[in-house]
Design an enzyme around this catalytic site. Structure first.
Site, PDB file in Angstrom:
ATOM      1  N   LYS A 256       0.837  -1.212   0.000  1.00 16.30           N
ATOM      2  CA  LYS A 256       0.000   0.000   0.000  1.00 16.30           C
ATOM      3  C   LYS A 256       0.877   1.270   0.000  1.00 16.30           C
ATOM      4  O   LYS A 256       0.658   2.180  -0.794  1.00 16.30           O
ATOM      5  CB  LYS A 256      -0.909  -0.030   1.233  1.00 16.30           C
ATOM      6  CG  LYS A 256      -1.559   1.264   1.631  1.00 16.30           C
ATOM      7  CD  LYS A 256      -2.798   1.561   0.843  1.00 16.30           C
ATOM      8  CE  LYS A 256      -3.322   2.949   1.188  1.00 16.30           C
ATOM      9  NZ  LYS A 256      -4.427   3.356   0.369  1.00 16.30           N
TER      10      LYS A 256
ATOM     11  N   LYS B 175      -0.412  11.474   5.000  1.00 12.81           N
ATOM     12  CA  LYS B 175      -0.322  10.385   5.991  1.00 12.81           C
ATOM     13  C   LYS B 175       0.435   9.192   5.382  1.00 12.81           C
ATOM     14  O   LYS B 175       1.341   8.628   5.989  1.00 12.81           O
ATOM     15  CB  LYS B 175      -1.737   9.955   6.418  1.00 12.81           C
ATOM     16  CG  LYS B 175      -1.742   8.730   7.311  1.00 12.81           C
ATOM     17  CD  LYS B 175      -3.106   8.072   7.475  1.00 12.81           C
ATOM     18  CE  LYS B 175      -2.939   6.703   8.116  1.00 12.81           C
ATOM     19  NZ  LYS B 175      -4.164   5.978   8.340  1.00 12.81           N
TER      20      LYS B 175
END
Ligand code: NAD
Length: 291
Positions: free
Chosen positions: A168, A243
């Site tokens: 990811k 993030k």
């Protein structure tokens, strides 16, 4: 199957609703009363604590903001309270180290656990078209796959525990860097007097072609409909890209990987976020590259 779902925010709300639609019996818990009542409207049974929600279930799915919260929820309230032998699926985006640590503890405590972060935003969560990248043993993956399939269009086994999170953040580091490269290129093309639709037509068929341009063009009115055509509202927020880039930088340092483009992308998104632009889609960074 009886499934507990923890964290029913922007993403988790739609995901839990899709588990209900697939015929599962879903126990819901969220700290937010509003999120919990929305989950109840979509057919989940609301509970007032994690411990009560996980009692007697076959599986626990979580979609939480960060690694610290995931660790505390699983260590304090899931392990020892969900039935031994149940399967635990954390779909949040968190750091690789925490994902591996929590899975190791869960395994010792008698559970099967996977990290299963997603690609796709709120629309994909609502529509059941997320892509899951899964880290865990073959046995844990086999148990998690049918549950994830009810919430997504693709479920890919990335490797051992932590591999889902690794895939990811590697993907999103590439996305962040490629979006900035696309933005600066269009800003330069404009200054050189090129018609931007014509440049899109050329580059999207030439070697500069990439997803940030052809599927998510940051220039309003050029290419397919994207958040750029909606004043950079909706889509994937700059704050969430930042993030993920911060997690990518933490991971890069932990394995001594040299990632100069990722580092620069993180710096540029950090500066854009600090200007108060965290709520805009991440393609809006073209605004700061044009100025
Ligand atoms: P969100 O803030 O909308 O939802 C998180 C939910 O968790 C909130 O409802 C919050 O009340 C709840 N929560 C927080 N602490 C809790 C606790 N201790 N116990 C129970 N509930 C708790 O965030 P989101 O956009 O749904 O994102 C969730 C995760 O998905 C994040 O890790 C994010 O990085 C990842 N993600 C988001 C997107 C996106 O487009 N929003 C895309 C891909 C991945």
């Amino acid at each position: 199957m009886k499934i507990a779902f923890i964290g029913l925010g922007n993403m988790g709300g739609g995901m839990a609703a899709n588990l209900v639609k697939a015929g599962h019996d879903v126990n819901a818990f969220d700290l937010s009363a509003e999120a919990l009542s929305r989950a109840q409207e979509s057919g989940c049974t609301p509970f007032t604590s994690v411990r009560e929600a996980v009692a007697g279930v076959d599986a626990v799915v979580s979609m939480l903001p960060n690694g610290k919260i995931v660790e505390s929820v699983f260590e304090a309230d899931v392990m020892g309270h969900a039935p031994e032998g149940s399967v635990l699926l954390d779909c949040s985006t968190i750091d690789v180290g925490t994902a591996r640590k929590v899975t190791a503890h869960a395994t010792t405590a008698g559970y099967a656990m996977v990290d299963a972060p997603v690609s796709g935003g709120i629309a994909a969560a609502n529509g059941g078209t997320l892509t899951f990248m899964v880290g865990g043993t073959d046995a844990a993956f086999a148990r998690a796959e049918p549950i994830l399939a009810a919430m997504g269009k693709a479920v890919i086994h990335a490797g051992a525990s932590g591999a889902g999170q690794a895939a990811k953040i590697c993907n999103n580091m590439l996305l962040g860097a490629s979006m900035i490269a696309t933005c600066e290129t269009f800003a330069m093309a404009e200054k050189l007097g090129l018609d931007l639709q014509t440049f899109f037509d050329i580059s999207s068929k030439a070697s500069g072609q990439n997803w940030s341009m052809t599927s998510y063009c940051p220039v309003p009115g050029v290419g397919p409909m994207t958040p750029a055509d909606n004043a950079y509202q909706g889509g994937f927020a700059t704050a969430l890209m930042l993030k993920d880039l911060n997690l990518a930088m933490e991971a890069a340092h932990s394995v001594n990987a040299d990632v100069p483009m990722g580092e620069r992308a993180a710096e540029l998104y950090r500066a854009f976020d600090a200007e108060g632009k965290g709520g805009l889609d991440f393609s809006a960074i073209i605004q700061s590259l044009k100025d």
